[in-house]
Design a protein around this motif. Structure first.
Motif, PDB file in Angstrom:
ATOM      1  N   TRP A   1       0.695  -1.172   0.004  1.00 12.85           N
ATOM      2  CA  TRP A   1       0.063   0.148   0.091  1.00 12.85           C
ATOM      3  C   TRP A   1       0.870   1.262   0.068  1.00 12.85           C
ATOM      4  O   TRP A   1       0.568   2.367  -0.670  1.00 12.85           O
ATOM      5  N   GLY A   2       2.023   1.265   0.496  1.00 10.31           N
ATOM      6  CA  GLY A   2       2.985   2.512   0.503  1.00 10.31           C
ATOM      7  C   GLY A   2       3.496   2.487  -0.670  1.00 10.31           C
ATOM      8  O   GLY A   2       3.320   3.858  -1.292  1.00 10.31           O
ATOM      9  N   GLU A   3       3.549   1.507  -1.250  1.00 10.89           N
ATOM     10  CA  GLU A   3       4.168   1.612  -3.027  1.00 10.89           C
ATOM     11  C   GLU A   3       3.085   2.229  -3.699  1.00 10.89           C
ATOM     12  O   GLU A   3       3.347   3.241  -4.620  1.00 10.89           O
TER      13      GLU A   3
ATOM     14  N   ALA B   1      -4.587   4.576  -0.270  1.00  5.28           N
ATOM     15  CA  ALA B   1      -3.551   3.655  -0.292  1.00  5.28           C
ATOM     16  C   ALA B   1      -2.913   4.043   1.174  1.00  5.28           C
ATOM     17  O   ALA B   1      -2.574   2.954   1.906  1.00  5.28           O
ATOM     18  N   LEU B   2      -2.623   5.223   1.548  1.00  5.18           N
ATOM     19  CA  LEU B   2      -1.815   5.272   2.945  1.00  5.18           C
ATOM     20  C   LEU B   2      -2.611   5.196   4.016  1.00  5.18           C
ATOM     21  O   LEU B   2      -1.995   4.661   4.901  1.00  5.18           O
ATOM     22  N   GLY B   3      -3.932   5.117   4.166  1.00  5.79           N
ATOM     23  CA  GLY B   3      -4.825   4.874   5.159  1.00  5.79           C
ATOM     24  C   GLY B   3      -4.738   3.166   5.284  1.00  5.79           C
ATOM     25  O   GLY B   3      -4.776   2.648   6.354  1.00  5.79           O
ATOM     26  N   ARG B   4      -4.774   2.420   4.114  1.00  8.87           N
ATOM     27  CA  ARG B   4      -4.675   1.071   4.113  1.00  8.87           C
ATOM     28  C   ARG B   4      -3.085   0.681   4.683  1.00  8.87           C
ATOM     29  O   ARG B   4      -3.172  -0.292   5.423  1.00  8.87           O
ATOM     30  N   GLN B   5      -2.127   1.448   4.296  1.00  8.57           N
ATOM     31  CA  GLN B   5      -0.984   1.259   4.862  1.00  8.57           C
ATOM     32  C   GLN B   5      -0.977   1.243   6.352  1.00  8.57           C
ATOM     33  O   GLN B   5      -0.250   0.402   7.130  1.00  8.57           O
ATOM     34  N   LEU B   6      -1.540   2.312   6.835  1.00 10.36           N
ATOM     35  CA  LEU B   6      -1.518   2.611   8.331  1.00 10.36           C
ATOM     36  C   LEU B   6      -2.437   1.399   9.002  1.00 10.36           C
ATOM     37  O   LEU B   6      -1.685   1.102  10.000  1.00 10.36           O
TER      38      LEU B   6
END
Length: 237
Positions: free
Chosen positions: A74-76, A107-112
């Protein structure tokens, strides 16, 4: 069965004092046989429980790896969306740029979320790993105790058989007179000596009778000589 129960059973059985149990037993061999059966059963049960605990740990580790991988992925995706938004904004397409910025935020929310789940699982995984290590160590100790039990049982059986053989031997010789083993021979020797003495007595008796006969013969001879001389005297007178 909870991991605390499994750990408690393994620890209790691994620390069991076999010598104390044998000292309290009325029949140590039967006690050992029963302990061996109990230990074998408990080891089997503990192995199944430990296997289940290890399985649960491996599932948690797999989930953790997936969370870590998802966070990276997700970060990528967020980075790619942000870069695309920058390109579109530089090209004057602000609306499209905002769309990709929104995708980057998602994507950043999913990464967190993935990172949070991974961090939350780490203490549980560490604790479960410690429990599994203790359970494995406890199982190893139980198996060592089982081997000790079997060795003691075999030693006890051998000693019991040896003691039984010795007791049977002592029972078979308990009536033997160990203070004077030649007593029977001595009595037989006395009997032989009496028979020998009797024979000597008979010989002496026979010898004395023969001497008396010869003495009687001598007496008769002397009387005859006297009679002959008396007859001669009468003839000459």
């Amino acid at each position: 069965m909870t991991k605390q129960t499994v750990l408690g059973r393994v620890t209790q059985l691994a620390k069991a004092n076999i010598n104390a149990l044998l000292d309290q037993a009325e029949d140590p061999q039967k006690m050992l046989d029963q302990l061996i059966r109990d230990y074998t059963t408990n080891i089997s049960e503990a192995e199944q429980a430990v296997a289940a605990t290890i399985g649960n740990l491996r599932l948690m580790e797999e989930d953790h790896r997936e969370d870590v991988g998802a966070a990276k992925e997700w970060g990528e995706k967020a980075l790619a969306a942000s870069r695309k938004a920058d390109e579109l904004r530089a090209a004057g397409s602000a609306a499209d740029a905002d769309k990709f910025d929104n995708l980057a935020k998602v994507a950043l929310g999913r990464q967190l979320q993935s990172e949070k789940e991974a961090r939350t699982a780490e203490p549980t995984i560490a604790a479960q790993t410690e429990v599994v290590d203790k359970l494995k160590s406890g199982l190893d100790q139980m198996k060592a105790k089982l081997a000790e039990l079997k060795s003691k049982r075999d030693e006890l059986v051998a000693r019991a058989k040896s003691a039984q053989a010795q007791n049977q031997m002592m029972d078979s010789v308990k009536n033997i007179n160990i203070l004077d083993p030649t007593s029977e021979i001595s009595r037989f020797e006395d009997k032989v000596r009496r028979e020998e003495a009797k024979a000597v007595g008979k010989q002496e008796l026979a010898a004395s009778s023969l001497d008396a006969q010869f003495e009687q013969l001598d007496t008769l001879g002397a009387s005859a000589e006297v009679e002959a001389r008396l007859a001669a005297l009468k003839t000459t007178s």
